[in-house]
Design a protein around this motif. Structure first.
Motif, PDB file in Angstrom:
ATOM      1  N   GLN A 124     -36.197  21.713  77.934  1.00  0.00           N
ATOM      2  CA  GLN A 124     -37.403  21.866  78.726  1.00  0.00           C
ATOM      3  C   GLN A 124     -37.273  21.196  80.101  1.00  0.00           C
ATOM      4  OE1 GLN A 124     -39.881  23.880  77.577  1.00  0.00           O
ATOM      5  NE2 GLN A 124     -38.393  24.201  75.927  1.00  0.00           N
ATOM      6  N   SER A 125     -36.151  20.542  80.335  1.00  0.00           N
ATOM      7  CA  SER A 125     -35.952  19.885  81.624  1.00  0.00           C
ATOM      8  C   SER A 125     -35.345  20.863  82.618  1.00  0.00           C
ATOM      9  CB  SER A 125     -35.029  18.670  81.456  1.00  0.00           C
ATOM     10  OG  SER A 125     -35.627  17.712  80.613  1.00  0.00           O
ATOM     11  N   TYR A 126     -35.924  20.931  83.818  1.00  0.00           N
ATOM     12  CA  TYR A 126     -35.462  21.881  84.822  1.00  0.00           C
ATOM     13  C   TYR A 126     -35.094  21.174  86.120  1.00  0.00           C
ATOM     14  CZ  TYR A 126     -37.000  25.763  81.931  1.00  0.00           C
ATOM     15  OH  TYR A 126     -37.131  26.661  80.903  1.00  0.00           O
ATOM     16  N   ASN A 127     -34.102  21.706  86.768  1.00  0.00           N
ATOM     17  CA  ASN A 127     -33.727  21.293  88.118  1.00  0.00           C
ATOM     18  C   ASN A 127     -33.911  22.488  89.050  1.00  0.00           C
ATOM     19  OD1 ASN A 127     -30.947  18.927  87.674  1.00  0.00           O
ATOM     20  ND2 ASN A 127     -33.076  18.833  87.028  1.00  0.00           N
ATOM     21  N   SER A 128     -33.983  22.223  90.336  1.00  0.00           N
ATOM     22  CA  SER A 128     -34.019  23.314  91.316  1.00  0.00           C
ATOM     23  C   SER A 128     -33.286  22.887  92.577  1.00  0.00           C
ATOM     24  CB  SER A 128     -35.464  23.717  91.656  1.00  0.00           C
ATOM     25  OG  SER A 128     -36.144  22.645  92.281  1.00  0.00           O
ATOM     26  N   ILE A 129     -32.634  23.854  93.196  1.00  0.00           N
ATOM     27  CA  ILE A 129     -31.980  23.644  94.483  1.00  0.00           C
ATOM     28  C   ILE A 129     -32.696  24.500  95.517  1.00  0.00           C
ATOM     29  CG2 ILE A 129     -29.890  24.079  95.820  1.00  0.00           C
ATOM     30  CD1 ILE A 129     -28.226  23.211  93.584  1.00  0.00           C
ATOM     31  N   ASN A 130     -33.033  23.885  96.638  1.00  0.00           N
ATOM     32  CA  ASN A 130     -33.717  24.591  97.714  1.00  0.00           C
ATOM     33  C   ASN A 130     -32.932  24.424  99.009  1.00  0.00           C
ATOM     34  OD1 ASN A 130     -36.748  25.309  96.703  1.00  0.00           O
ATOM     35  ND2 ASN A 130     -36.004  23.435  95.723  1.00  0.00           N
ATOM     36  N   THR A 131     -32.561  25.543  99.617  1.00  0.00           N
ATOM     37  CA  THR A 131     -31.911  25.499 100.927  1.00  0.00           C
ATOM     38  C   THR A 131     -32.952  25.774 102.003  1.00  0.00           C
ATOM     39  OG1 THR A 131     -31.315  27.840 100.743  1.00  0.00           O
ATOM     40  CG2 THR A 131     -29.652  26.225 100.071  1.00  0.00           C
ATOM     41  N   PRO A 132     -32.933  25.023 103.092  1.00  0.00           N
ATOM     42  CA  PRO A 132     -33.876  25.281 104.180  1.00  0.00           C
ATOM     43  C   PRO A 132     -33.366  26.405 105.063  1.00  0.00           C
ATOM     44  CG  PRO A 132     -32.452  23.471 104.771  1.00  0.00           C
ATOM     45  CD  PRO A 132     -32.040  23.886 103.384  1.00  0.00           C
ATOM     46  N   ASN A 133     -34.170  26.809 106.036  1.00  0.00           N
ATOM     47  CA  ASN A 133     -33.635  27.648 107.099  1.00  0.00           C
ATOM     48  C   ASN A 133     -32.476  26.893 107.735  1.00  0.00           C
ATOM     49  OD1 ASN A 133     -35.403  29.829 106.883  1.00  0.00           O
ATOM     50  ND2 ASN A 133     -36.925  28.876 108.207  1.00  0.00           N
ATOM     51  N   GLY A 134     -31.364  27.591 107.953  1.00  0.00           N
ATOM     52  CA  GLY A 134     -30.203  26.930 108.513  1.00  0.00           C
ATOM     53  C   GLY A 134     -29.359  26.211 107.473  1.00  0.00           C
ATOM     54  N   GLY A 135     -29.571  26.498 106.197  1.00  0.00           N
ATOM     55  CA  GLY A 135     -28.790  25.854 105.137  1.00  0.00           C
ATOM     56  C   GLY A 135     -28.204  26.861 104.171  1.00  0.00           C
ATOM     57  N   PHE A 183     -23.962  44.565 110.378  1.00  0.00           N
ATOM     58  CA  PHE A 183     -25.111  45.459 110.482  1.00  0.00           C
ATOM     59  C   PHE A 183     -24.611  46.891 110.662  1.00  0.00           C
ATOM     60  CE2 PHE A 183     -26.178  41.480 112.871  1.00  0.00           C
ATOM     61  CZ  PHE A 183     -26.895  40.876 111.855  1.00  0.00           C
ATOM     62  N   ARG A 184     -25.147  47.800 109.890  1.00  0.00           N
ATOM     63  CA  ARG A 184     -24.799  49.215 110.039  1.00  0.00           C
ATOM     64  C   ARG A 184     -26.090  50.010 110.151  1.00  0.00           C
ATOM     65  NH1 ARG A 184     -20.325  48.074 106.154  1.00  0.00           N
ATOM     66  NH2 ARG A 184     -18.446  48.005 107.435  1.00  0.00           N
ATOM     67  N   ARG A 185     -26.386  50.404 111.397  1.00  0.00           N
ATOM     68  CA  ARG A 185     -27.625  51.137 111.694  1.00  0.00           C
ATOM     69  C   ARG A 185     -28.836  50.410 111.114  1.00  0.00           C
ATOM     70  NH1 ARG A 185     -27.930  55.397 114.145  1.00  0.00           N
ATOM     71  NH2 ARG A 185     -29.803  56.176 113.113  1.00  0.00           N
ATOM     72  N   GLU A 186     -28.880  49.120 111.349  1.00  0.00           N
ATOM     73  CA  GLU A 186     -29.972  48.299 110.827  1.00  0.00           C
ATOM     74  C   GLU A 186     -31.022  48.073 111.897  1.00  0.00           C
ATOM     75  OE1 GLU A 186     -30.621  44.045 108.485  1.00  0.00           O
ATOM     76  OE2 GLU A 186     -28.636  44.940 108.666  1.00  0.00           O
ATOM     77  N   ASP A 187     -32.290  48.031 111.472  1.00  0.00           N
ATOM     78  CA  ASP A 187     -33.376  47.771 112.401  1.00  0.00           C
ATOM     79  C   ASP A 187     -33.210  46.396 113.047  1.00  0.00           C
ATOM     80  OD1 ASP A 187     -34.490  50.149 111.705  1.00  0.00           O
ATOM     81  OD2 ASP A 187     -36.066  49.304 110.437  1.00  0.00           O
ATOM     82  N   LEU A 188     -33.575  46.326 114.330  1.00  0.00           N
ATOM     83  CA  LEU A 188     -33.524  45.057 115.034  1.00  0.00           C
ATOM     84  C   LEU A 188     -34.391  44.016 114.333  1.00  0.00           C
ATOM     85  CD1 LEU A 188     -32.646  43.320 117.428  1.00  0.00           C
ATOM     86  CD2 LEU A 188     -34.543  44.299 118.740  1.00  0.00           C
ATOM     87  N   GLY A 189     -35.513  44.450 113.775  1.00  0.00           N
ATOM     88  CA  GLY A 189     -36.388  43.521 113.064  1.00  0.00           C
ATOM     89  C   GLY A 189     -35.686  42.852 111.899  1.00  0.00           C
ATOM     90  N   GLY A 190     -34.945  43.644 111.098  1.00  0.00           N
ATOM     91  CA  GLY A 190     -34.205  43.085 109.977  1.00  0.00           C
ATOM     92  C   GLY A 190     -33.090  42.154 110.415  1.00  0.00           C
ATOM     93  N   ILE A 191     -32.416  42.524 111.500  1.00  0.00           N
ATOM     94  CA  ILE A 191     -31.347  41.676 112.042  1.00  0.00           C
ATOM     95  C   ILE A 191     -31.913  40.330 112.480  1.00  0.00           C
ATOM     96  CG2 ILE A 191     -29.742  41.426 113.970  1.00  0.00           C
ATOM     97  CD1 ILE A 191     -29.335  44.464 113.857  1.00  0.00           C
ATOM     98  N   LEU A 192     -33.044  40.355 113.177  1.00  0.00           N
ATOM     99  CA  LEU A 192     -33.629  39.122 113.679  1.00  0.00           C
ATOM    100  C   LEU A 192     -34.140  38.225 112.558  1.00  0.00           C
ATOM    101  CD1 LEU A 192     -35.524  40.502 116.806  1.00  0.00           C
ATOM    102  CD2 LEU A 192     -33.418  39.139 116.774  1.00  0.00           C
ATOM    103  N   ARG A 193     -34.577  38.813 111.434  1.00  0.00           N
ATOM    104  CA  ARG A 193     -35.003  37.981 110.297  1.00  0.00           C
ATOM    105  C   ARG A 193     -33.809  37.212 109.730  1.00  0.00           C
ATOM    106  NH1 ARG A 193     -38.266  42.506 109.269  1.00  0.00           N
ATOM    107  NH2 ARG A 193     -36.851  43.381 107.696  1.00  0.00           N
ATOM    108  N   LYS A 194     -32.662  37.879 109.628  1.00  0.00           N
ATOM    109  CA  LYS A 194     -31.452  37.189 109.146  1.00  0.00           C
ATOM    110  C   LYS A 194     -31.053  36.064 110.095  1.00  0.00           C
ATOM    111  CE  LYS A 194     -29.267  41.048 106.622  1.00  0.00           C
ATOM    112  NZ  LYS A 194     -30.257  42.122 106.808  1.00  0.00           N
ATOM    113  N   ILE A 195     -31.094  36.360 111.389  1.00  0.00           N
ATOM    114  CA  ILE A 195     -30.726  35.365 112.391  1.00  0.00           C
ATOM    115  C   ILE A 195     -31.691  34.181 112.352  1.00  0.00           C
ATOM    116  CG2 ILE A 195     -30.605  34.956 114.884  1.00  0.00           C
ATOM    117  CD1 ILE A 195     -29.539  37.827 115.153  1.00  0.00           C
ATOM    118  N   ALA A 196     -32.990  34.464 112.194  1.00  0.00           N
ATOM    119  CA  ALA A 196     -33.996  33.398 112.175  1.00  0.00           C
ATOM    120  C   ALA A 196     -33.767  32.436 111.011  1.00  0.00           C
ATOM    121  CB  ALA A 196     -35.392  34.004 112.097  1.00  0.00           C
ATOM    122  N   ARG A 197     -33.406  32.980 109.842  1.00  0.00           N
ATOM    123  CA  ARG A 197     -33.180  32.108 108.685  1.00  0.00           C
ATOM    124  C   ARG A 197     -31.951  31.229 108.880  1.00  0.00           C
ATOM    125  NH1 ARG A 197     -33.295  37.261 105.690  1.00  0.00           N
ATOM    126  NH2 ARG A 197     -35.489  37.817 105.379  1.00  0.00           N
TER     127      ARG A 197
END
Length: 412
Positions: free
Chosen positions: A197-208, A345-359
């Motif tokens: 019943q014991s749980y751990n979690s790993i969280n990466t931030p933006n830029g991690g 990126f292969r014919r990917e929307d600029l919006g999707g590209i920028l979300r990846k870059i932002a993270r």
């Protein structure tokens, strides 16, 4: 909107030695693929004659540079034994390469070599683009992400994994948590006192990003802005974890006392994935329109949380799960590019590209809706600075990207 190959202005800048350092840094990556060398050589050989015969107004120095680079390419291919004889010329379709002569102008085709050598192949540029000043530079260089994450233990305490020293970092009821010399987190049971019943979690931030070996020996790689929750010790009848963001899994094959495979389940908000020893990637960011599961090896069964629909995924396939579930052939190279240290990126929307870059760069983005649907194709290393990546995008002469503090502002 009509489409064409990358603008002549960018090609000329390369010929004149005016491309940025960022544009030149991926030269080696592009030329590492023998198919690129072969295809470029064939296009150059076939199209250069039409250049000489054309009445188009092409500067003489450009013609000379084309000849020099074609000769250098030919010499390199001979050294690497990549040039076939006339009787053994490769069939491009059999090699999985789609001929592109039909969709490029003769001028772009004749100097396509210089696009490849320019480090990044930005294709599908809207026709009619005009040269402009695309990028406003900033003094403070924003660096790419790194191995950073927070480990939350069963008692609620947290450990910064980037700051933790190598060796044992926690002992939870008989299960030791260790940080290896490579920076990976590994679980090892030293006795049977651990509670399921014991749980751990790993969280990466933006830029991690981070990687962990789970208590059963399975391995997981977390992309930026992701989390993985798992028991300190798995149950004997099943193994179950929960995740957000994007995680790449290599699941260990475990059998019970009856020599039956112990299933592994991955839960997201939109689906439950049942796994038997398998390698796969799950992209389940909340700001994306659907979860994308890509299977490399083995088999997985997906059950959509919304509809209850169930599908079996085969190697090389992907499943998109939102309000519906759609199975299709996966672009493995693109979907797993982040694991190998790239954005592809292969014919990917600029919006999707920028979300990846932002993270990855831990920034925010302001982009008008009418610009977010523009399509791009390209490849760039995730180790580049933010300014180098945005400069690549801005080189299409259709959008301007301004970096202010930790914001990317996109304009026409």
């Amino acid at each position: 909107m009509d489409e064409q190959i990358i603008t002549n202005e960018l090609l000329k800048r390369y010929l004149q030695g005016k491309c940025t350092v960022a544009e030149q840094q991926l030269i080696a990556d592009f030329l590492d693929d023998p198919n690129n060398l072969i295809l470029l050589h064939q296009i150059m050989a076939e199209q250069t004659n039409s250049l000489w015969d054309s009445s188009a107004d092409v500067p003489q120095h450009d013609r000379g540079q084309i000849t020099v680079w074609q000769r250098r390419l030919h010499e390199r291919m001979e050294e690497e034994q990549l040039i076939p004889s006339d009787k053994t010329k490769p069939n491009l379709r059999k090699r999985g390469i789609i001929p592109i002569r039909q969709r490029i102008q003769w001028y772009a085709a004749a100097i396509l070599l210089f696009v490849g050598l320019g480090a990044l192949l930005w294709l599908w540029i809207p026709q009619g683009a005009k040269p402009s000043e695309q990028l406003v530079h900033q003094k403070n260089r924003i660096t790419p992400g790194s191995d950073r994450a927070i480990l939350k233990l069963a008692d609620g305490s947290t450990i910064s994994l980037s700051d933790a020293a190598k060796g044992s970092i926690a002992d939870q009821g008989g299960v030791k948590v260790q940080k290896t010399a490579e920076g990976e987190i590994v679980y090892a049971a030293v006795d049977k006192r651990a509670s399921t019943q014991s749980y751990n979690s790993i969280n990466t931030p933006n830029g991690g990003q981070y990687r962990v070996t789970l208590p059963d020996g399975s391995r997981a790689w977390l992309n930026a802005a992701s989390s993985l929750t798992y028991p300190v010790e798995f149950e004997k009848k099943e193994r179950r974890v929960k995740m957000t963001g994007e995680v790449y899994f290599e699941i260990a094959k475990i059998t019970n006392e009856n020599k039956e495979r112990v299933p592994f389940f991955v839960e997201t908000d939109k689906q439950v994935i049942q796994v038997l020893g398998t390698t796969f990637n799950v992209n389940a960011y909340a700001d994306e329109p659907y979860d994308c599961t890509t299977l490399l090896e083995g088999s997985v069964r997906l059950v959509a949380a919304h509809s209850g629909k169930s599908e079996l995924l085969k190697p090389g396939q992907q499943a998109l799960v939102g309000n519906n579930m759609l199975l299709s052939e996966a672009d493995i190279q693109q979907n797993l590019a982040w694991i190998n240290g790239y954005f592809i990126f292969r014919r990917e929307d600029l919006g999707g590209i920028l979300r990846k870059i932002a993270r990855w760069y831990d920034v925010t983005v302001e982009c008008p809706p009418e610009l977010s649907t523009m399509k791009f194709t390209g490849k760039v290393s995730r180790s580049q600075s933010l300014s180098a990546v945005t400069e690549m995008i801005a080189s299409i002469n259709k959008v301007k990207l301004e970096i202010k503090e930790r914001r990317i502002i996109v304009k026409k």
